[in-house]
Design an enzyme around this catalytic site. Structure first.
Site, PDB file in Angstrom:
ATOM      1  N   GLU A   5      55.544 140.282 104.654  1.00 38.91           N
ATOM      2  CA  GLU A   5      56.443 141.428 104.773  1.00 38.91           C
ATOM      3  C   GLU A   5      57.873 140.948 104.954  1.00 38.91           C
ATOM      4  OE1 GLU A   5      57.146 145.425 107.530  1.00 38.91           O
ATOM      5  OE2 GLU A   5      55.204 144.419 107.550  1.00 38.91           O
TER       6      GLU A   5
ATOM      7  N   GLU B 293      44.703 149.386 107.971  1.00 38.95           N
ATOM      8  CA  GLU B 293      44.736 148.779 109.301  1.00 38.95           C
ATOM      9  C   GLU B 293      43.668 149.293 110.270  1.00 38.95           C
ATOM     10  OE1 GLU B 293      49.335 147.690 110.089  1.00 38.95           O
ATOM     11  OE2 GLU B 293      48.916 149.819 109.788  1.00 38.95           O
TER      12      GLU B 293
ATOM     13  N   ARG C 143      54.645 149.670 118.701  1.00 40.89           N
ATOM     14  CA  ARG C 143      53.343 150.159 118.260  1.00 40.89           C
ATOM     15  C   ARG C 143      52.253 149.773 119.251  1.00 40.89           C
ATOM     16  NH1 ARG C 143      50.990 152.181 113.144  1.00 40.89           N
ATOM     17  NH2 ARG C 143      53.148 152.547 112.578  1.00 40.89           N
TER      18      ARG C 143
END
Length: 791
Positions: free
Chosen positions: A252, A736, A330
């Site tokens: 990423e 995920e 998160r």
């Protein structure tokens, strides 16, 4: 037409669009692109110390080596020497010595210089001279995350999230509860171990432009960072990615230094340049899933209902921020998992160490946060002498009440109770629990463990503006269709799903629709293919584009059939276009008429996820579009003399909404489960305590699961559900969330270890639960048993 002829490809278990290429070895990756004549090869010289002052470098000695064409350091970048994803604190190459003073080396394996040579081996041999050509003054290195936390050295400011319904606050709720426990838990990181390593091929183009083929989940970010480093306008850089051989978050942000180095060399030398990392160098240079250290305190009642929970999360960030801030966010937003926590205080820290900068990994902090609460609930159950499943059920989120998360989002789609009820029945959980107890009572050496764990996982990027996507749909004169969208294909099937969406809209078989390589010159300003949003965002954007085309074609068909037919009555199915009174024309024939009539046969589409909000200062809002749910039951057999174990059986039930492709979704569920199991049981990262060298930097020392580690009995099913939100055809993300199903394996191992000790014992088992860790935990609870017997 009969029903099969009209059947849409949507919701069908169709093969991955590249499956035939994968199994035959003909799928082309970046390394398979034919190298143009004159291609040069790059390799990186790495820091031999974890922390030090860089005093100088003998560039002439490197340039004199066989095959070497050029050597570059950070001073050669015309723009900023920075590839930090959010915080600009990460150099592409180590900052060199200058008139202002020495440079700084931050971790063992940090890229310091780049060698460009006529072939790859010559470049690698030259780069291996780093120890000989670098003058370094070593400095003390901080390698322990708790030591960094004690020193207060963080890559981003600490984060605090709290919510209390108790007059005495969270502390009052904990200390006023009937029972109280506290503890620590250590959770390791995880290497992405993509089969295709980091690689970039940069080719000079007309007028100073560059084309960069890059194995990346985020072509737009690679375009921006290359342009930034080379002081070019963004339109001078084009990034393409047809497919990756795996990404899992590791491509990423961390594809950036390799793309930048290849691009710098190509620009300076005006020749194609390729940089492909060796697997060992990939381990030594790039970061991975953040490990965490947890300190927790909980208060609860006699049924195990949590009254108050206080947690400190200490994340192992490495030397720079990278994506540590959103990862921590998160993690904090997933501490609750599937549970109502009326009083909670969460304190998050991302500690800086002299190691690789950790980054995104499938789940992006969510698994780390959610696992802590599962471990706490397991402690509560053993303390009370209750089945851990009963304690979990006592803490479920409610449907009409007790359904607001600690960060303020109402849970509108809660299906965890019916989903787990179905799994309990299908897996015969209670009967197996009784049989397991009987087995353990009669077996002094081999012990079984059983656990059922749930998943509630939020879907969307925490950063609101990332929740957008674009797509192009082109219909050619023969009726075939080409789609380009901003998502990247890394084996997860996003191209297959997007093609199914477009084929459904146009009423075509899937064979008539093809997705082309992700390309920044076609769809601009895209978000990373991450956060499980690939199909959600890009599917909606492609649907928008396809619907614009069908609206134009429907109007044309209505005109052809006369005024009695309205455009909204026209249907697209079975490779043809149909009217309400039996009118029909082949799709390809209508397309040809549209071309002659000068009707636009291509369109762009766009989608932005609605209803999201997030206040970073208060860690509150509505950060997720919806939640995905699941649950798993796993049963293990542990050899208490060796620490070896086997996964006997796993039952997985997962919520993907209305599946776009059940075969791909089941593959993602099972793959995520095995990857999560590897993280929690066998994939151990070890750094040398003095030098800071990563010792587990190859398959010989870093153990990912193999086919032999899959459960002997494995049942996987999709929960019958439809997304309450307007996602693409009411489906749900699947990338995920399934990784969290592997919690059941770790807690089943904890259950097996507990069988070696006295009633109510708390196994001090860390993750990963390697055979060594299991043996230490077994010995600890056996010592408790012996002490209890002696007393």
């Amino acid at each position: 037409m009969d029903a099969p002829a009209l059947r849409s490809p949507l919701g069908q278990s169709l093969p991955h669009e590249s499956a035939h290429l994968h199994v035959s070895g003909r799928a082309a990756y970046t390394d398979d692109i034919p190298e143009p004549v004159g291609t040069l090869h790059a390799a990186l010289g790495l820091s031999p110390v974890a922390h030090g002052r860089w005093l100088g470098i003998d560039l002439d000695a490197l340039r004199a080596l066989a095959g070497v064409v050029a050597v570059y350091t950070a001073a050669d970048f015309p723009g900023p020497n920075d590839c930090g994803a959010i915080v600009h604190d990460e150099p592409i190459l180590a900052e060199p010595p200058s008139a202002a003073g020495p440079g700084t080396l931050r971790y063992l394996g940090q890229p310091v210089f780049a060698v460009i040579a006529t072939d790859r081996m010559a470049a690698r041999r030259a780069a291996a001279h780093a120890k000989q050509v670098l003058r370094i003054e070593p400095l003390p290195a901080v390698l322990d995350v708790r030591a960094a936390h004690t020193a207060g050295d963080y890559v981003v400011p600490p984060m605090h999230l709290s919510r209390s319904h108790h007059p005495g606050g969270v502390a009052g709720a904990i200390h006023g509860a009937a029972h109280r426990l506290e503890g620590r838990f250590s959770l390791g990181g995880q290497e992405q171990f993509y089969l295709e390593g980091q690689i970039a091929l940069a080719l000079p183009q007309d007028d100073g432009g560059l084309l960069v083929h890059c194995s990346t989940q985020h072509p737009s970010e690679m375009q921006a960072v290359v342009a930034h480093a080379l002081a070019l306008p963004t339109h001078q850089v084009q990034v393409m990615c047809r497919r990756m051989g795996g990404g899992f978050g590791g491509k990423e942000s961390q594809s950036a230094p390799f793309a930048c180095v290849a691009a710098l060399a190509a620009q300076r030398l005006e020749r194609p340049v390729k940089l492909r990392l060796d697997r060992d160098d990939d381990f030594l240079i790039t970061g991975r899933r953040h490990g965490f250290e947890f300190d927790w305190e909980v208060g609860f009642d006699a049924e195990g209902r949590i009254q108050g929970l206080d947690v400190s999360l200490i994340g192992h960030a490495g030397h720079s921020a990278d994506l540590s801030g959103p990862v921590l966010t998160r993690a904090l937003c997933h501490i609750d998992n599937a549970y109502w926590l009326p009083n909670v205080a969460l304190n998050g820290y991302m500690a800086r160490t002299h190691t690789q900068s950790n980054t995104a990994f499938r789940g992006f902090g969510g698994p780390q946060g959610a696992l802590l609460t599962e471990v706490v609930l397991d402690h509560i159950a053993r303390h009370l002498g209750l089945d851990a499943l009963a304690v979990r059920q006592a803490n479920w989120y409610g449907v009409e009440s007790q359904n607001v998360t600690p960060y303020g989002q109402t849970v509108r789609d809660n299906v965890i109770a019916p989903l787990t009820a179905q799994l309990i029945d299908q897996s015969a959980y209670h009967a197996r629990r009784a049989a397991l107890q009987a087995f353990n009572d009669a077996s002094p050496i081999l012990k079984k463990g059983l656990a059922l764990t749930p998943v509630k996982f939020g879907i969307a990027f925490n950063v609101n503006h990332f929740n957008q996507a674009g797509a192009l749909v082109h219909v050619y004169q023969d009726g075939s269709v080409l789609v380009n969208h901003g998502g990247t294909e890394m084996g997860q099937g996003v191209n297959t799903k997007v093609a199914q969406v477009v084929a459904h809209e146009l009423g075509l078989p899937l064979s008539r629709v093809r997705c082309s390589a992700t390309d920044t010159s076609k769809v601009a300003n895209t978000s990373a293919t991450a956060a499980s949003t690939g199909s959600d965002l890009n599917g909606k954007a492609a649907q928008d584009a396809a619907r614009q085309i069908t609206q134009r074609l429907a109007q044309l068909a209505a005109d052809l059939w006369g005024g009695a037919v309205r455009a909204e009555q026209v249907r697209f199915a079975g490779g043809a276009v149909h009217g309400p009174e039996g009118q029909s024309i082949a799709f390809s024939a209508l397309v040809q008429k549209a071309y002659v009539a000068r009707v636009q046969l291509w369109s762009d589409g766009f989608y932005a996820t609605p209803g999201l909000s997030w206040d970073r200062s208060t860690l509150s809002g509505h950060p997720f579009h919806y939640f995905a749910y699941g649950a798993a039951v796993s049963e293990v057999l542990l050899d208490t003399l060796t620490g070896e174990w086997r996964l006997l059986r796993s039952d997985l039930l997962h919520d993907v909404g209305r599946s776009l492709n059940p075969a791909i979704d089941i593959g993602q569920i099972e793959g995520g489960f095995i990857q999560g199991m590897g993280w929690l049981t066998s994939e151990e990262l070890v750094w040398h305590p003095r030098s800071g060298a990563l010792l587990t930097h190859a398959p010989s020392t870093y153990k990912i699961p193999t086919a032999n580690d899959a459960p002997a009995v494995w049942h996987t099913a999709l929960f019958d559900n439809a997304n309450v939100e307007d996602s693409i055809h009411r489906s749900k993300a699947v990338g995920e969330p399934p990784l969290l199903l592997a919690f059941s394996v770790f807690l089943a191992l904890r259950d097996a270890v507990a069988a070696c000790g006295p009633a109510g014992c708390q196994p001090p088992l860390k993750a990963p639960a390697t055979p060594e860790a299991l043996l230490m935990a077994v010995e600890a609870v056996q010592a408790q048993r012996n002490a209890t017997a002696a007393a």
